[in-house]
Design an enzyme around this catalytic site. Structure first.
Site, PDB file in Angstrom:
ATOM      1  N   GLU A   1       5.654  -3.302   1.295  1.00 18.88           N
ATOM      2  CA  GLU A   1       5.783  -2.926  -0.116  1.00 18.88           C
ATOM      3  C   GLU A   1       4.986  -1.646  -0.312  1.00 18.88           C
ATOM      4  O   GLU A   1       3.763  -1.674  -0.470  1.00 18.88           O
ATOM      5  CB  GLU A   1       5.253  -4.039  -1.027  1.00 18.88           C
ATOM      6  CG  GLU A   1       6.000  -5.356  -0.906  1.00 18.88           C
ATOM      7  CD  GLU A   1       7.392  -5.309  -1.509  1.00 18.88           C
ATOM      8  OE1 GLU A   1       7.770  -4.266  -2.082  1.00 18.88           O
ATOM      9  OE2 GLU A   1       8.107  -6.325  -1.410  1.00 18.88           O
TER      10      GLU A   1
ATOM     11  N   GLY B   1       0.824  -1.203   0.000  1.00 16.39           N
ATOM     12  CA  GLY B   1       0.000   0.000   0.000  1.00 16.39           C
ATOM     13  C   GLY B   1       0.853   1.246   0.000  1.00 16.39           C
ATOM     14  O   GLY B   1       2.003   1.233  -0.427  1.00 16.39           O
ATOM     15  N   SER B   2       0.302   2.305   0.535  1.00 15.09           N
ATOM     16  CA  SER B   2       0.987   3.598   0.540  1.00 15.09           C
ATOM     17  C   SER B   2       2.041   3.654   1.636  1.00 15.09           C
ATOM     18  O   SER B   2       2.019   2.885   2.609  1.00 15.09           O
ATOM     19  CB  SER B   2      -0.025   4.718   0.751  1.00 15.09           C
ATOM     20  OG  SER B   2      -0.579   4.634   2.060  1.00 15.09           O
TER      21      SER B   2
ATOM     22  N   CYS C   1       2.824   0.453  -8.466  1.00 15.41           N
ATOM     23  CA  CYS C   1       3.879   0.966  -7.594  1.00 15.41           C
ATOM     24  C   CYS C   1       5.169   1.132  -8.384  1.00 15.41           C
ATOM     25  O   CYS C   1       6.041   1.917  -8.003  1.00 15.41           O
ATOM     26  CB  CYS C   1       4.085   0.068  -6.391  1.00 15.41           C
ATOM     27  SG  CYS C   1       4.349  -1.657  -6.804  1.00 15.41           S
TER      28      CYS C   1
ATOM     29  N   GLY D   1       2.239   2.241   5.563  1.00 17.96           N
ATOM     30  CA  GLY D   1       3.395   1.566   6.129  1.00 17.96           C
ATOM     31  C   GLY D   1       3.899   2.205   7.408  1.00 17.96           C
ATOM     32  O   GLY D   1       4.383   1.523   8.311  1.00 17.96           O
TER      33      GLY D   1
END
Length: 506
Positions: free
Chosen positions: A259, A237-238, A293, A242
């Protein structure tokens, strides 16, 4: 003329064919919409008791860890078979729910199949080392053991492939899995779980609770992250997400595979093959409507070739087909929702304010689809790397800048917070090797003469800095899903100590 697709009706038909119980996606409290038209296509029931689901997964782990790894690999082999049979339907559902063009939807399912093949081979290669010991009559080695419950939090842009990276490795490594998919793409998760359950039924010996699906919002994700019996959480995700997940896991000493964001850059050198560069940049920057991403977001072009490459890029941006991926052969589908569109427009406004010259970026309206957000990809010629260029906007925006000195281009390339993927286009060996060297690209993925997108499952996937440092998929990423034990066996009658320590007692 292509017949119009009723997205709700088609989603229902696919889910029925894939064996998903209607009760799971009708009459619930959580709405699911298709970005293709913007309309609601399902209402899912939210998981009411996450703790019970995780406890069941833990109980399953206690059994599954004792199953020999090659036998565990057989389950993943069967999953690969089921995915092959379901590829057309699941790929279509990915396109319907995430807005991907047909080839990308099918490609995502192929990625699932490929990681299953990889993991089946891996089930016979979970190797440890034999290590030289300084003590005579001793043997030192390392062994790898199953870790526990693996939590998976996935994002909308790769709604099933990222799950498969984690699930296939976790299962062959002896772990159970609990999956919390994005609220924006829950139907593909229901379908994938149903496909895995068919493989489990064929396998015949898997413990109940080996794979669990959690449907819900942020609160469900938080419960997964905080549960003491979840040994590892792999979260995609963003960077903002994180920053919240990482400390929560660290607080209870659980493992994290993060990630996160990727403000990916490329460098076009004077010797570059411009035809190949054009194709690589176009897909890297516009593929998946810029919602990868690994999307190419910054491009540094040498002054000697800038006027040869950039006008051709602008033409590609002006002519690329944008449209409904279910009804047309368009190369660019919709943004996931209005928030993504608003974020893109905000970034373009900031770029203009910073002196950027914008090509594209406008909304492309599809007849009868006012709730869908189709946009023409934007190419922005910037005077310098500043303002919005330093931030990742999850939309098809490519910032292009001139450079004259290679070292300066490399410095600017690395001068962003994220460090996921990167590319250089050159036929000069020194430039290529410098880009890959210790003082070159600071990203987890560094490519020469290919774009930033389209990573294969054979290599470990992930990045550095604000990308989170995690690694999934190939190479030795499997080690994150296991615990390591160093073992020393004394087969002598003496007891020599390491480092020459003497401790004699009568």
């Amino acid at each position: 003329m292509t017949q119009a697709v009723d997205v709700k009706q088609e989603a229902a038909a696919i889910l029925d064919r894939l064996g998903v119980e209607r009760d799971a996606w009708t009459g619930g409290e959580m709405a699911s919409s298709s970005p293709v038209t913007g309309e609601e296509i399902a209402r899912l029931k939210v998981t009411s008791d996450t703790s019970a689901a995780i406890e069941a997964a833990h109980a399953a782990f206690l059994e599954w860890r004792l199953v020999p790894a090659p036998r565990r690999g057989e389950l993943v082999r069967l999953l690969g078979e089921e995915l092959r049979a379901a590829k057309a339907d699941l790929g279509r559902l990915v396109s319907l729910e995430a807005g991907k063009i047909t080839s990308e939807g099918l490609g995502e399912v192929q990625e699932m199949i490929d990681i299953c093949d990889f993991a089946v081979g891996l089930s016979r290669q979970l190797y440890g080392l034999t290590i030289a010991t300084e003590r005579p009559g001793h043997r030192m080695m390392e062994t790898w053991h199953p870790l526990g419950v693996v939590g998976i939090i996935s994002a909308f842009n790769f709604p099933v492939a990222v799950w498969s990276w984690n699930a296939a490795l976790a299962l062959v490594c002896g772990n159970s899995i609990v999956w919390k998919p994005s609220e924006k793409t829950p139907l593909t998760a229901l379908a994938s779980q149903a496909i895995l359950e068919r493989a489990i039924a064929r396998f015949g010996e898997a413990p109940k609770g080996l794979s669990t699906l959690l449907i819900g919002d942020r609160a469900v994700g938080e419960a997964l992250v905080d549960h003491p019996k979840v040994a590892l959480v792999s979260a995609t995700g963003s960077t903002r997400m994180g920053r919240e997940v990482g400390p929560r896991l660290a607080k209870r000493f659980a493992r994290a595979i993060l990630e996160l964001g990727g403000n990916n850059g490329g460098i076009v050198c004077p010797s570059a093959d411009l035809d190949m560069t054009l194709r690589a940049v176009a897909f890297g920057a516009m593929g998946t409507a810029g919602q990868r991403c690994t999307t190419l977001r910054r491009l540094f072009v040498h002054v000697d070739v800038y006027d040869q490459l950039v006008p051709r890029l602008k033409k590609a941006y002006e002519s690329v087909s944008v449209g409904n991926p279910l009804e047309t052969s368009a190369l660019v589908g919709p943004l996931i929702d209005k928030a993504a569109f608003d974020g893109m427009q905000k970034a373009l406004e900031a770029a203009r304010a910073a002196g950027g010259v914008v090509t594209g970026g406008e909304r492309v309206r599809e007849a009868g689809k006012d709730e869908a957000f189709y946009v023409r990809p934007a190419l922005v010629e910037m005077p310098e790397q500043a303002g919005p260029v330093l931030e990742e906007t999850f939309a098809p925006i490519l910032y292009v800048m001139r450079y004259s000195d290679f070292d300066e281009a490399l410095r600017l390339h690395n001068a962003v917070a994220a460090g996921l993927s990167s590319s250089i286009f050159t036929l000069n060996m020194q430039e290529a090797e410098r880009f890959l060297a210790a003082d070159g690209s600071d990203c987890g993925i560094a490519n020469v003469n290919i774009g930033t997108s389209g990573a294969e499952i054979g290599g470990a996937f992930g990045g550095e800095k604000e990308t989170g440092g995690g690694r999934e998929s190939g190479s030795d990423a499997w080690k994150a899903y296991m615990r390591r034990a160093t073992n020393t066996v004394n087969y002598s009658k003496a007891l020599p100590l390491a480092q020459g320590v003497s401790f004699d007692i009568d």
